[in-house]
Write a protein that holds these residues in place. Sequence first.
Motif, PDB file in Angstrom:
ATOM      1  N   PRO A   1      -4.382   9.927  18.119  1.00 29.03           N
ATOM      2  CA  PRO A   1      -4.566  11.219  18.802  1.00 29.03           C
ATOM      3  C   PRO A   1      -5.999  11.416  19.279  1.00 29.03           C
ATOM      4  N   LEU A   2      -6.134  12.076  20.412  1.00 26.91           N
ATOM      5  CA  LEU A   2      -7.444  12.363  20.973  1.00 26.91           C
ATOM      6  C   LEU A   2      -7.984  13.724  20.528  1.00 26.91           C
ATOM      7  N   ILE A   3      -7.178  14.474  19.772  1.00 25.88           N
ATOM      8  CA  ILE A   3      -7.643  15.758  19.254  1.00 25.88           C
ATOM      9  C   ILE A   3      -7.715  15.679  17.738  1.00 25.88           C
ATOM     10  N   ASP A   4      -8.488  16.547  17.150  1.00 31.49           N
ATOM     11  CA  ASP A   4      -8.717  16.535  15.708  1.00 31.49           C
ATOM     12  C   ASP A   4      -7.575  17.198  14.949  1.00 31.49           C
ATOM     13  N   PRO A   5      -7.347  16.777  13.687  1.00 36.06           N
ATOM     14  CA  PRO A   5      -6.257  17.345  12.887  1.00 36.06           C
ATOM     15  C   PRO A   5      -6.346  18.858  12.693  1.00 36.06           C
ATOM     16  N   ASP A   6      -7.536  19.434  12.778  1.00 35.50           N
ATOM     17  CA  ASP A   6      -7.655  20.880  12.582  1.00 35.50           C
ATOM     18  C   ASP A   6      -7.423  21.681  13.871  1.00 35.50           C
ATOM     19  N   GLU A   7      -7.174  21.006  14.988  1.00 36.74           N
ATOM     20  CA  GLU A   7      -6.910  21.713  16.240  1.00 36.74           C
ATOM     21  C   GLU A   7      -5.461  22.191  16.282  1.00 36.74           C
ATOM     22  N   GLU A   8      -5.253  23.302  16.990  1.00 38.91           N
ATOM     23  CA  GLU A   8      -3.965  23.988  17.007  1.00 38.91           C
ATOM     24  C   GLU A   8      -2.788  23.117  17.438  1.00 38.91           C
ATOM     25  N   SER A   9      -2.955  22.261  18.423  1.00 41.66           N
ATOM     26  CA  SER A   9      -1.850  21.470  18.972  1.00 41.66           C
ATOM     27  C   SER A   9      -1.778  20.061  18.402  1.00 41.66           C
ATOM     28  N   TYR A  10      -2.376  19.829  17.245  1.00 40.49           N
ATOM     29  CA  TYR A  10      -2.370  18.491  16.658  1.00 40.49           C
ATOM     30  C   TYR A  10      -0.938  18.019  16.381  1.00 40.49           C
ATOM     31  N   ASP A  11      -0.026  18.948  16.077  1.00 41.37           N
ATOM     32  CA  ASP A  11       1.367  18.553  15.827  1.00 41.37           C
ATOM     33  C   ASP A  11       1.981  17.874  17.048  1.00 41.37           C
ATOM     34  N   ILE A  12       1.567  18.272  18.240  1.00 42.38           N
ATOM     35  CA  ILE A  12       2.069  17.623  19.459  1.00 42.38           C
ATOM     36  C   ILE A  12       1.528  16.204  19.551  1.00 42.38           C
ATOM     37  N   ALA A  13       0.249  16.021  19.244  1.00 41.92           N
ATOM     38  CA  ALA A  13      -0.334  14.676  19.251  1.00 41.92           C
ATOM     39  C   ALA A  13       0.363  13.784  18.233  1.00 41.92           C
ATOM     40  N   GLU A  14       0.667  14.324  17.066  1.00 44.67           N
ATOM     41  CA  GLU A  14       1.381  13.561  16.036  1.00 44.67           C
ATOM     42  C   GLU A  14       2.787  13.199  16.506  1.00 44.67           C
ATOM     43  N   PHE A  15       3.436  14.112  17.198  1.00 44.24           N
ATOM     44  CA  PHE A  15       4.768  13.853  17.741  1.00 44.24           C
ATOM     45  C   PHE A  15       4.731  12.734  18.773  1.00 44.24           C
ATOM     46  N   LEU A  16       3.672  12.693  19.570  1.00 47.19           N
ATOM     47  CA  LEU A  16       3.569  11.690  20.634  1.00 47.19           C
ATOM     48  C   LEU A  16       3.274  10.294  20.100  1.00 47.19           C
ATOM     49  N   ARG A  17       2.741  10.178  18.901  1.00 45.50           N
ATOM     50  CA  ARG A  17       2.381   8.856  18.362  1.00 45.50           C
ATOM     51  C   ARG A  17       3.582   7.920  18.273  1.00 45.50           C
ATOM     52  N   PRO A  18       4.648   8.249  17.538  1.00 43.78           N
ATOM     53  CA  PRO A  18       5.784   7.312  17.505  1.00 43.78           C
ATOM     54  C   PRO A  18       6.564   7.286  18.814  1.00 43.78           C
ATOM     55  N   ARG A  19       6.551   8.375  19.560  1.00 46.90           N
ATOM     56  CA  ARG A  19       7.268   8.430  20.834  1.00 46.90           C
ATOM     57  C   ARG A  19       6.645   7.475  21.842  1.00 46.90           C
ATOM     58  N   PHE A  20       5.370   7.210  21.709  1.00 43.12           N
ATOM     59  CA  PHE A  20       4.650   6.272  22.580  1.00 43.12           C
ATOM     60  C   PHE A  20       5.382   4.934  22.644  1.00 43.12           C
ATOM     61  N   LEU A  21       5.715   4.367  21.503  1.00 43.04           N
ATOM     62  CA  LEU A  21       6.404   3.083  21.468  1.00 43.04           C
ATOM     63  C   LEU A  21       7.859   3.228  21.894  1.00 43.04           C
ATOM     64  N   LEU A  22       8.538   4.270  21.415  1.00 41.19           N
ATOM     65  CA  LEU A  22       9.941   4.476  21.754  1.00 41.19           C
ATOM     66  C   LEU A  22      10.103   4.591  23.267  1.00 41.19           C
ATOM     67  N   LEU A  23       9.239   5.357  23.909  1.00 39.68           N
ATOM     68  CA  LEU A  23       9.328   5.544  25.346  1.00 39.68           C
ATOM     69  C   LEU A  23       9.045   4.251  26.097  1.00 39.68           C
ATOM     70  N   THR A  24       7.972   3.569  25.744  1.00 37.25           N
ATOM     71  CA  THR A  24       7.625   2.347  26.482  1.00 37.25           C
ATOM     72  C   THR A  24       8.668   1.261  26.268  1.00 37.25           C
ATOM     73  N   ASN A  25       9.203   1.140  25.057  1.00 43.69           N
ATOM     74  CA  ASN A  25      10.250   0.147  24.817  1.00 43.69           C
ATOM     75  C   ASN A  25      11.532   0.520  25.546  1.00 43.69           C
ATOM     76  N   SER A  26      11.865   1.817  25.588  1.00 41.25           N
ATOM     77  CA  SER A  26      13.063   2.256  26.306  1.00 41.25           C
ATOM     78  C   SER A  26      12.925   1.965  27.789  1.00 41.25           C
ATOM     79  N   LEU A  27      11.762   2.241  28.336  1.00 39.91           N
ATOM     80  CA  LEU A  27      11.548   1.958  29.760  1.00 39.91           C
ATOM     81  C   LEU A  27      11.705   0.481  30.049  1.00 39.91           C
ATOM     82  N   ARG A  28      11.117  -0.337  29.195  1.00 42.82           N
ATOM     83  CA  ARG A  28      11.147  -1.778  29.439  1.00 42.82           C
ATOM     84  C   ARG A  28      12.567  -2.322  29.298  1.00 42.82           C
ATOM     85  N   SER A  29      13.299  -1.915  28.255  1.00 43.57           N
ATOM     86  CA  SER A  29      14.607  -2.517  28.004  1.00 43.57           C
ATOM     87  C   SER A  29      15.723  -1.915  28.851  1.00 43.57           C
TER      88      SER A  29
END
Length: 161
Positions: free
Chosen positions: A82-110
């Motif tokens: 994540p590019l934002i700090d854990p104490d920032e308000e929208s950190y939960d969105i950054a955490e959500f995007l972490r595993p989705r990063f691979l899922l999305l790129t693998n889905s696009l490729r396959s």
Amino acid sequence: MQMTYDFIDHAIAVSSVPPPFEIPRLQFVDAGLALAYTQALPENKNVSTSSTRATGAYLLEEWITDDGGEFTKFIHKVSCTPLIDPDEESYDIAEFLRPRFLLLTNSLRSKVGKGQDLFGEGNIEKGVERFENDHVCNSFCKLPAFGLKPFGGVEPSTSTA
């Protein structure tokens, strides 16, 4: 994005235990391509036809900001950190995007690219290659309904020793 939410919705629907947190609902930015043309006058003044030629191409994107009028980039395309700090308000969105990063790129490729490289030259491919080593599993990854196997970096220590 829709494939990601289809997976999440299905996993939650068949799970006997709902997630103990809210799943963020995000969307891609609407975008389009605008081409600028110039009308070229005929070289021979006796000819009445003219032609057009493309003189510019522009990527147009929807204007997006958070409630304060600022754009927030949560995660970089070359790393799942994540590019934002854990104490920032929208950190939960950054955490959500972490595993989705691979899922999305693998889905696009396959599914869309049928195994071919869709990303061309650039740094997205590097991010996908480094994902398993750089990723630190979080609550989204560990949700039993998703059935994801843990891998990657070590969970950061919370001790102050």
